[in-house]
Design a protein around this motif. Sequence first.
Motif, PDB file in Angstrom:
ATOM      1  N   ILE A 156      32.404  40.296  45.811  1.00 16.74           N
ATOM      2  CA  ILE A 156      32.542  39.830  44.438  1.00 16.74           C
ATOM      3  C   ILE A 156      31.297  39.043  44.019  1.00 16.74           C
ATOM      4  O   ILE A 156      30.948  38.037  44.630  1.00 16.74           O
ATOM      5  N   ASN A 158      30.944  38.178  40.586  1.00 13.10           N
ATOM      6  CA  ASN A 158      31.496  37.298  39.562  1.00 13.10           C
ATOM      7  C   ASN A 158      32.966  37.652  39.352  1.00 13.10           C
ATOM      8  O   ASN A 158      33.309  38.835  39.313  1.00 13.10           O
ATOM      9  N   PRO A 159      33.872  36.659  39.305  1.00 11.93           N
ATOM     10  CA  PRO A 159      33.620  35.214  39.193  1.00 11.93           C
ATOM     11  C   PRO A 159      33.139  34.587  40.499  1.00 11.93           C
ATOM     12  O   PRO A 159      33.635  34.927  41.578  1.00 11.93           O
ATOM     13  N   MET A 173      33.764  40.590  35.099  1.00 13.21           N
ATOM     14  CA  MET A 173      33.939  40.730  36.545  1.00 13.21           C
ATOM     15  C   MET A 173      33.106  41.916  37.033  1.00 13.21           C
ATOM     16  O   MET A 173      33.136  42.989  36.423  1.00 13.21           O
ATOM     17  N   TRP A 174      32.397  41.710  38.129  1.00 15.26           N
ATOM     18  CA  TRP A 174      31.667  42.821  38.738  1.00 15.26           C
ATOM     19  C   TRP A 174      31.463  42.558  40.223  1.00 15.26           C
ATOM     20  O   TRP A 174      31.626  41.425  40.702  1.00 15.26           O
ATOM     21  N   TRP A 207      42.161  43.855  40.020  1.00 14.90           N
ATOM     22  CA  TRP A 207      41.934  42.419  39.983  1.00 14.90           C
ATOM     23  C   TRP A 207      43.226  41.698  39.620  1.00 14.90           C
ATOM     24  O   TRP A 207      43.743  41.867  38.506  1.00 14.90           O
ATOM     25  N   MET A 209      44.428  38.236  38.718  1.00 15.09           N
ATOM     26  CA  MET A 209      43.668  37.094  38.240  1.00 15.09           C
ATOM     27  C   MET A 209      44.268  35.738  38.604  1.00 15.09           C
ATOM     28  O   MET A 209      43.615  34.709  38.457  1.00 15.09           O
ATOM     29  N   CYS A 237      35.203  45.810  32.472  1.00 14.84           N
ATOM     30  CA  CYS A 237      35.930  45.071  33.513  1.00 14.84           C
ATOM     31  C   CYS A 237      35.901  43.577  33.174  1.00 14.84           C
ATOM     32  O   CYS A 237      35.003  42.855  33.626  1.00 14.84           O
ATOM     33  N   ALA A 256      40.863  40.707  44.660  1.00 17.23           N
ATOM     34  CA  ALA A 256      40.294  41.982  44.207  1.00 17.23           C
ATOM     35  C   ALA A 256      40.571  43.009  45.303  1.00 17.23           C
ATOM     36  O   ALA A 256      40.106  42.850  46.437  1.00 17.23           O
TER      37      ALA A 256
END
Length: 295
Positions: A156, A158-159, A173-174, A207, A209, A237, A256
Amino acid sequence: MLRHTAAAVVAVALSITGLVSVAHAADDPSANPQCGNSQILVTVCASDPGDARGSKGGSGSGAKPGADTAGSSSDSGDDCTYTKLVPQPPSENLAVQEGKRRGGKGAAYQVMCPSTGRIGVVWISDGQDSPAAPQVDPEVLARQAVDSMKLVGPEIANPRADGTYVVGMPMWMWVDQTPTTYGPNSATATAGGVSVTAEAKVTSIRWEMGDGSAAVVCDGPGTKYQPSMGTTPSPNCGHVYERVATSQDGKFHGTATATWTVNWEVTAGPIDAGSFTEVRQSPFTVSMHEVQVVR
């Protein structure tokens, strides 16, 4: 044969019956009486080599053409049975595609192997003699190849764990893409005269959250945020937190989960191919703050 860019070779000695006992190539196989001299050679093709099992799937191996149903191959200790499929599977079936590419005319058979729990499809060319049951189930080899890839959860980007975010603002998010966290990753496993090549790639990331909202499912790695994007939402995303966390540490705790799709084919041995999925998971935390309005 699948194409690869780099390769690292790992030899793993295993018991061909059951594929349970494991010893690295540097060990003495005779030290494990279950292994004997049987070996599976696993070739990992990835520039960054990195264990959960996925659901059963894929296709089977070995069948007797010229008959609708063939009995088990008792001489080899295999309990697989083969039944000609009526109607035949569609052309999109991986075993049918591979069979027609390599064997021309023939038919698809269902294979059932109670000892390994596998049910699948195999292509048998016209005029082919009834083959002896393989010493190892090709899908078992495919799963051994996937195990050797050392696939892990999403990396991950981000976040970020050390980042702070604002309530009501779009979050992008990526994930970073590496062979072990996103793919593509490939490996070949060989045993009992059968070689299977498997290729794995993440096809979606789910994801959760941590705020009780519906999960966000992204078909790709997500888009990296750039300052020029301002407050626009992510194009593929993203998520918006509507409140601060009420947990003891004041953070939202999410996960994730990547779904890896594995396509495999027999590259030496009976014509066979199939697919299955594997999942890997990574946790993340998000610290949310409310904007303070100065009057």
